[in-house]
Design an enzyme around this catalytic site. Structure first.
Site, PDB file in Angstrom:
ATOM      1  CD  GLU A   6      -3.617   7.828   5.147  1.00 51.17           C
ATOM      2  OE1 GLU A   6      -4.729   7.432   5.535  1.00 51.17           O
ATOM      3  OE2 GLU A   6      -2.549   7.455   5.653  1.00 51.17           O
ATOM      4  CD  GLU A  47      -2.406   1.189   2.849  1.00 51.51           C
ATOM      5  OE1 GLU A  47      -2.515   0.115   3.480  1.00 51.51           O
ATOM      6  OE2 GLU A  47      -2.820   2.277   3.287  1.00 51.51           O
TER       7      GLU A  47
END
Ligand SMILES: *[C@@H]1O[C@H](CO)[C@@H](O)[C@H](O)[C@H]1NC(C)=O
Ligand SMILES: *[C@@H]1O[C@H](CO)[C@@H](O)[C@H](O)[C@H]1NC(C)=O
Ligand SMILES: *[C@@H]1O[C@H](CO)[C@@H](O)[C@H](O)[C@H]1NC(C)=O
Length: 408
Positions: A221, A216
């Protein structure tokens, strides 16, 4: 950023009444269209006719010929789904009305809304969607030795909300199989470096409680108050859950990212992320993940970390024991782009925007804050990937680059 006009409400009412048996090929549903670009220095940018598909478990999965859910909030229906084979023949997967789940697209722009209204009631959407190619498989992004840039508007994201653009090494077909003929077109086969144990794995009942682990790469974010990027590589089912994290606030720059700050989150901005290799080739070893921003047609370099680079690097102690090279190998094989918006009611997202990581206090996701921001939303647009330096020139003016605001 362009003005948003017509929104495609994908999955028409008609499609909703045509449930697709999970034993039959699924091809009748319409998905929200989202144009993306791939670029090279010599050839410029060419568009991809990509679309968006929401995660498998957001679809209504129910008894064939009835309405009994195969998957309810309380869990999997054991009678309909005693095992994967029986579940696949007993259950059908409905197409999704994307607007109901807070997902809107127009041209190259996508809006994710955290709360949507249905029958006058506000409910948490928290959508997670993936980029699908024209061939009904996920769109493979091969970013080793390359870069990705996109515009983002986080002005509608308060503390405690997390708008994400990230890559997951899901199987490109979505695990399409005899038991899951719909595959990626139904958003199946999600996995990430936290190794979640999901109800379905690769689009079939996960009756063995297998964890869904995979590489990932969190490219973005954040919200209007904090942001980070993080590499979470895996070796087999051992994944780095902390990873190599770069958050400017955590690195000491308190006036870099925020409302009215150096990178002004009250307005749209461009995020550029480069995956640099030791030999500058797309086959090399990943040694650095570099971040830059553009706003007002000016390039803004990331703040330097302790070792003088605005990046995650191979030698960085933050990169943990797995190092960056497994992340680079995954980026070379190809990963799936995921977009999501969620909030963390338990932790108030303190790991992202509170304490040393950002200026938010834990009230970020309490009900009062939710009332102040009744519909948190994030806007992504103009996504381009390709050769280093090929994806963002059109966004720059002639103004010189701005260095980070020196305050360390
Ligand atoms: C799955 O469950 C059905 C219904 O209980 C049963 O008839 C069948 O033998 C099971 N199949 C497997 C592979 O366990
Ligand atoms: C899903 O399929 C992929 C590719 O075949 C495989 O590597 C992975 O282990 C599967 N995931 C689970 C949870 O079984
Ligand atoms: C890779 O490219 C960078 C930037 O253009 C340059 O500074 C560096 O020397 C190059 N490295 C190699 C190994 O060619």
């Amino acid at each position: 950023m362009k003005v948003l006009s017509t929104w495609s409400l994908a999955a028409s009412g008609l499609a909703l009444f045509r449930p697709v048996n999970s034993q039959q090929p699924a091809s009748s549903t319409e998905l929200p269209h989202l144009t993306t670009w791939e670029c090279s220095i010599s050839g410029g940018c060419t568009s991809h006719e990509t679309s968006i598909v929401i995660d498998w478990e957001t679809h209504f999965i129910h008894e064939a010929g009835g309405k009994t859910p195969c998957l309810a909030p309380s869990g999997v229906n054991q009678e309909l789904c005693p095992n994967a084979t029986a579940c696949a023949s007993n259950c059908v997967v409905e197409p999704v009305n994307y607007a109901d789940h807070g997902v809107f697209t127009s041209d190259d722009t996508i809006i994710l809304s955290r709360y949507t209204r249905q029958d006058g009631n506000s409910r948490s959407g928290g959508p997670r969607v993936y980029l699908l190619g024209p061939d009904d498989n996920y769109m493979p992004l091969r970013l080793l030795g390359r870069e990705i840039s996109f515009d983002i508007d986080v002005s509608g994201l308060p503390c405690g909300e997390n708008g994400n653009l990230y890559l997951s090494e899901m199987p490109m077909t979505g695990g399409r199989s005899a038991l899951n003929p719909g595959g990626a077109r139904y958003g199946s086969a999600y996995c990430n470096a936290q190794c979640p144990v999901l109800n379905w794995a690769n689009g079939t009942l996960n009756d063995g409680a297998r964890p869904s682990c995979c590489n990932e790469m969190d490219i973005f974010e954040g919200n209007a108050y904090a942001n980070h990027y993080a590499a979470h590589p895996c070796i087999a089912d051992k994944c780095s859950s902390s990873g190599c994290i770069f958050n400017p606030y955590l690195a000491g720059a308190r006036s870099f990212w925020g409302l009215g700050l150096d990178v002004d989150t009250s307005r749209p901005l461009t995020v550029i992320t480069q995956f640099l290799t030791d030999d500058n080739k797309t086959s090399g070893v990943l040694v650095e993940i570099r971040r830059m921003y553009i706003q007002d047609r000016k390039l803004i370099h990331n703040i330097p970390a302790s070792r003088g680079l605005g990046s995650c690097t191979h030698a960085d102690p933050l990169s943990h024991s797995l190092g960056l090279s497994p992340m680079g190998e995954s980026l070379a094989r190809g990963m799936v782009m995921a977009l999501s918006l969620w909030g963390d009611a338990e932790q108030g997202l303190q790991w992202l925007d509170g304490g040393d990581a950002g200026p938010c206090d834990s009230s970020g996701s309490d009900p009062a804050s939710t009332r102040r921001h009744p519909e948190p939303r994030v806007v992504f647009s103009d996504m381009r990937w390709g050769e280093i330096g090929s994806t963002f020139r059109h966004r720059l003016g002639s103004a010189p680059s701005v260095a980070y605001h020196q305050e360390l």
